[in-house]
Enzyme design. Structure first.
Site, PDB file in Angstrom:
ATOM      1  N   SER A   1       0.791  -1.184   0.000  1.00 51.04           N
ATOM      2  CA  SER A   1       0.000   0.000   0.000  1.00 51.04           C
ATOM      3  C   SER A   1       0.819   1.227   0.000  1.00 51.04           C
ATOM      4  O   SER A   1       1.956   1.246   0.441  1.00 51.04           O
ATOM      5  CB  SER A   1      -0.891   0.002   1.216  1.00 51.04           C
TER       6      SER A   1
ATOM      7  N   LEU B   1       2.947   0.734  -4.086  1.00 49.41           N
ATOM      8  CA  LEU B   1       4.150   0.678  -3.256  1.00 49.41           C
ATOM      9  C   LEU B   1       4.028   1.741  -2.167  1.00 49.41           C
ATOM     10  O   LEU B   1       3.493   2.825  -2.403  1.00 49.41           O
ATOM     11  CB  LEU B   1       5.408   0.952  -4.093  1.00 49.41           C
ATOM     12  N   ASP B   2       4.555   1.433  -0.983  1.00 48.78           N
ATOM     13  CA  ASP B   2       4.586   2.420   0.086  1.00 48.78           C
ATOM     14  C   ASP B   2       5.362   3.655  -0.352  1.00 48.78           C
ATOM     15  O   ASP B   2       6.222   3.582  -1.244  1.00 48.78           O
ATOM     16  CB  ASP B   2       5.260   1.845   1.333  1.00 48.78           C
ATOM     17  N   ARG B   3       5.114   4.767   0.320  1.00 46.71           N
ATOM     18  CA  ARG B   3       5.770   6.026  -0.039  1.00 46.71           C
ATOM     19  C   ARG B   3       7.282   5.896  -0.134  1.00 46.71           C
ATOM     20  O   ARG B   3       7.906   6.380  -1.074  1.00 46.71           O
ATOM     21  CB  ARG B   3       5.421   7.103   0.997  1.00 46.71           C
TER      22      ARG B   3
END
Length: 319
Positions: free
Chosen positions: A2, A141-143
């Protein structure tokens, strides 16, 4: 994975309940009275919510008792990603894959509709090609996770891509630098996954998979990852992780559960400094993506080199 906020930084929230005397005041004026120019910017960026729904109209008038929430970015800084030709790893008429940089959100956040890869990529392609287009993230994708991110540019293939990811026919491999020296070369882990009663992501026992989450609203899902220890450097190690499911923060949670949190991952116990050297983000990179093309049915095998900060940790150990 996420793209939700995932670092030690947290967004700020300003809340206000509309009074009788404020019910005829336009939203823009009310927000400015709550937070000044900061509130005005938040409204322009899509960070104002009324009764838990994002509101875009500055002229909206409110009712007594309405709940107005202003959501501001971590540290008050809005992300401003800019995609260039150098960021593209693969492109055809149906798909586009780019190398996502650290600090870029995949999609909109509660405080910002615009500072994300989806908008930046669409802006780049429209300026280059001169036409509007449909663009949809096939995964996230995560930050602070860098690497390969796949978008469809044809709504007709979204279902096929969704089924491929959900059916585990897409191979996703990541590289991570984790704390400690694992006593295994290969390791596979299956756990439950979901939110805690307080809303944070956490793991559950494998025997709890399928049970209702503590706060309700869903069930505990299966999370499966395979790990390979590529190199041990004493205080830390280079790990390859292959996802078999795509749960939020899955690799980060699993490595922390194994006692080897990713360096820089303060959320899950990772060190933010090693030998006096600061680590500004969790050292996780989506380096390989393999799938069957949803239209041509040809195999796609895409690779993406390590970013500079992660590569420095690997090279530093070799000195």
């Amino acid at each position: 994975m996420s793209s939700a906020p995932d670092s030690a930084l947290s967004p700020s929230i300003i809340m206000h309940t509309v009074s009788e005397g404020e019910s005829a005041v336009p939203l823009a004026e009310l927000v400015a009275s709550m937070a000044g120019t900061v509130g005005t910017t938040a409204l322009e960026r899509g960070g104002v919510w009324v009764n838990w729904r994002r509101v875009l109209s500055s002229e909206l008038t409110l009712e007594p008792g309405d709940q107005v929430t202003i959501r501001l970015p971590p540290n008050g800084i809005y992300a401003e990603p800019v995609v260039t030709a150098a960021d593209l790893v693969y492109e055809d008429r149906w798909l586009v894959v780019l190398n996502k940089a650290v600090g870029w959100y995949t999609i909109e956040t509660p405080w910002d509709r615009f500072g994300n890869v989806w908008v930046a990529l669409k802006t780049y392609l429209m300026a280059r090609d001169g036409t509007d287009l449909v663009l949809h993230p096939a995964h996230r994708l995560d930050r602070d996770t860098s690497g390969l991110l796949l978008f469809s540019r044809d709504a007709g293939i979204n279902r096929a891509l969704h089924d491929a990811f959900a059916g585990r026919s897409v191979t996703k491999r990541y590289l991570a630098v984790c704390a400690g020296s694992p006593d295994w070369m290969h390791c596979s882990l299956t756990t439950g996954h979901g939110r805690s009663a307080h809303g944070r992501w956490r793991l559950y026992g494998e025997d709890e998979i399928g049970q209702t989450l503590p706060q309700g609203g869903g069930r505990i899902k299966s999370a499966q990852t395979s790990f390979k220890c590529l190199h041990r450097y004493g205080d830390y190690a280079l790990i390859e992780a292959e996802l078999h499911t795509g749960r939020t923060h899955q690799i980060r949670l699993h490595l922390a559960h194994l006692g080897h949190p990713i360096l820089g991952d303060a959320t899950y116990g990772g060190l933010t400094e090693v030998a006096g050297v600061p680590i500004k983000r969790h050292l996780l990179h989506a380096g390989l993506l393999s799938l069957t093309h949803p239209v041509t049915h040809e195999p796609l095998h895409l690779n993406c080199p390590l970013p500079e900060d992660l590569r420095d940790w690997v090279e530093r150990a070799a000195l």
